[in-house]
Design an enzyme around this catalytic site. Structure first.
Site, PDB file in Angstrom:
ATOM      1  N   ASP A  76       0.851  -1.184   0.000  1.00 46.72           N
ATOM      2  CA  ASP A  76       0.000   0.000   0.000  1.00 46.72           C
ATOM      3  C   ASP A  76       0.886   1.233   0.000  1.00 46.72           C
ATOM      4  O   ASP A  76       1.583   1.511   0.984  1.00 46.72           O
ATOM      5  CB  ASP A  76      -0.904  -0.027   1.237  1.00 46.72           C
ATOM      6  CG  ASP A  76      -1.865   1.147   1.307  1.00 46.72           C
ATOM      7  OD1 ASP A  76      -1.758   2.071   0.473  1.00 46.72           O
ATOM      8  OD2 ASP A  76      -2.727   1.137   2.211  1.00 46.72           O
ATOM      9  N   ASN A 103       2.824   6.498 -10.031  1.00 41.16           N
ATOM     10  CA  ASN A 103       1.671   6.378 -10.924  1.00 41.16           C
ATOM     11  C   ASN A 103       0.362   6.138 -10.193  1.00 41.16           C
ATOM     12  O   ASN A 103      -0.702   6.491 -10.707  1.00 41.16           O
ATOM     13  CB  ASN A 103       1.921   5.233 -11.909  1.00 41.16           C
ATOM     14  CG  ASN A 103       0.669   4.806 -12.642  1.00 41.16           C
ATOM     15  OD1 ASN A 103       0.192   5.492 -13.549  1.00 41.16           O
ATOM     16  ND2 ASN A 103       0.106   3.661 -12.247  1.00 41.16           N
ATOM     17  N   TYR A 170     -10.102  14.695  -6.047  1.00 39.02           N
ATOM     18  CA  TYR A 170      -9.133  14.236  -7.047  1.00 39.02           C
ATOM     19  C   TYR A 170      -8.455  15.430  -7.719  1.00 39.02           C
ATOM     20  O   TYR A 170      -7.218  15.468  -7.844  1.00 39.02           O
ATOM     21  CB  TYR A 170      -9.846  13.373  -8.084  1.00 39.02           C
ATOM     22  CG  TYR A 170      -8.963  12.870  -9.200  1.00 39.02           C
ATOM     23  CD1 TYR A 170      -8.167  11.747  -9.032  1.00 39.02           C
ATOM     24  CD2 TYR A 170      -8.949  13.510 -10.442  1.00 39.02           C
ATOM     25  CE1 TYR A 170      -7.366  11.275 -10.058  1.00 39.02           C
ATOM     26  CE2 TYR A 170      -8.160  13.039 -11.479  1.00 39.02           C
ATOM     27  CZ  TYR A 170      -7.364  11.927 -11.273  1.00 39.02           C
ATOM     28  OH  TYR A 170      -6.569  11.463 -12.307  1.00 39.02           O
ATOM     29  N   THR A 205      -8.462   3.623 -20.096  1.00 46.48           N
ATOM     30  CA  THR A 205      -8.207   2.423 -19.313  1.00 46.48           C
ATOM     31  C   THR A 205      -9.524   1.668 -19.218  1.00 46.48           C
ATOM     32  O   THR A 205     -10.595   2.185 -19.562  1.00 46.48           O
ATOM     33  CB  THR A 205      -7.715   2.788 -17.912  1.00 46.48           C
ATOM     34  OG1 THR A 205      -8.738   3.547 -17.236  1.00 46.48           O
ATOM     35  CG2 THR A 205      -6.445   3.635 -17.975  1.00 46.48           C
TER      36      THR A 205
END
Length: 267
Positions: A76, A103, A170, A205
């Site tokens: 993690d 990333n 975000y 993705t």
């Protein structure tokens, strides 16, 4: 146009180099891992997906002969102790890290601020920002000692301008990643460490594609029409930008955020 990863062949720029990549089991991270291995590097992937799970097995399989230079570590990246342990495992298995690719990240659909709880806010900042801080702090002393390092952070168009489809926490975290990149680049330039970021736009993705396909056709068309190149990116196209900044081809670049968004945002 050839849309396979073969279209991105670029020699073996990473022969003799060792990298750590967070979030390499899926999406952009997976594409970056496969190309890095194809270009001759040694790679430690740190991901929450289990080492004996399907994603890790697929990564090893698709890496082909490069799988011999792949070390997969379950961990993690938001947990300080696990980060330290993963960095130690990577160094013991592959040698000191020349390159760090931060990333790992996670986004979600937007909601009003009054609907966001403190726990969710903290979780998104931890995944998208604190993970980069912890991983960088773990490997930077070795880079300084060797007077060589390349750090590439994943930002987003959501941190560069406005993204209609990303949430507040975000966007905030990705804007902070850009600030982190600039300040760290300034501080570490004298130590031979270059620090840059890549800010993707819409990338298909698996997770993003499923969200896109859930929209009605008119919304889908509008989203693509807003991109001058008329389409979303493939993960391999973002991987190409990441690995350019991680390579010696970018030896005189530091403190830069490279926009890879099909023209959606032009600065």
């Amino acid at each position: 146009m050839d849309q396979s990863s073969d279209a991105f062949a670029h020699g073996r720029r990473f022969e003799g180099r060792t990298a750590i990549l967070t979030g390499g089991a899926k999406g952009i991270g997976r594409a970056t891992a496969l190309r890095f291995l194809a270009e001759g590097g040694r790679l430690a992937v740190i991901d929450m997906e289990p080492e004996d799970g399907d994603f890790a097995a697929a990564l090893r399989r698709d890496a082909g002969d490069g799988g011999n230079r792949l070390l997969y570590v379950t961990g993690d990246a938001t947990d300080e102790a696990q980060v330290r342990a993963a960095a130690d495992t990577a160094e013991a298995g592959l040698g000191p890290a020349d390159i760090l690719i931060n990333n790992v990240g996670f986004g979600a659909n937007p909601r009003p601020i009054e609907d966001l709880g403190r726990d969710e806010w903290d979780r998104f900042l931890a995944i998208n920002l604190t993970s980069a801080f912890l991983m960088t702090r773990a490997v930077l002393p070795g880079m300084r000692a060797r007077r060589y390092g390349r750090i590439v952070n994943l930002a987003s168009i959501a941190g560069r301008g406005i993204s209609e489809i990303s949430n507040l926490h975000y966007s905030t975290a990705k804007a902070a990643v850009i600030g982190f990149t600039r300040k760290l680049a300034f501080e570490e330039a004298a130590n031979g460490v270059a620090v840059n970021a890549v800010a993707p736009g819409t990338v298909f993705t698996d997770r993003v594609r499923s969200r896109y396909e859930a929209l009605d056709p008119a919304d889908q068309a509008a989203r693509m029409a807003a991109i001058p190149l008329g389409r979303a990116a493939r993960p391999e196209e973002i991987a190409a930008a990441i690995l350019f900044l991680a390579s010696d081809d970018a030896s005189y670049i530091t403190g830069t955020t490279l926009d890879v968004n099909g023209g959606r945002l032009m600065n």
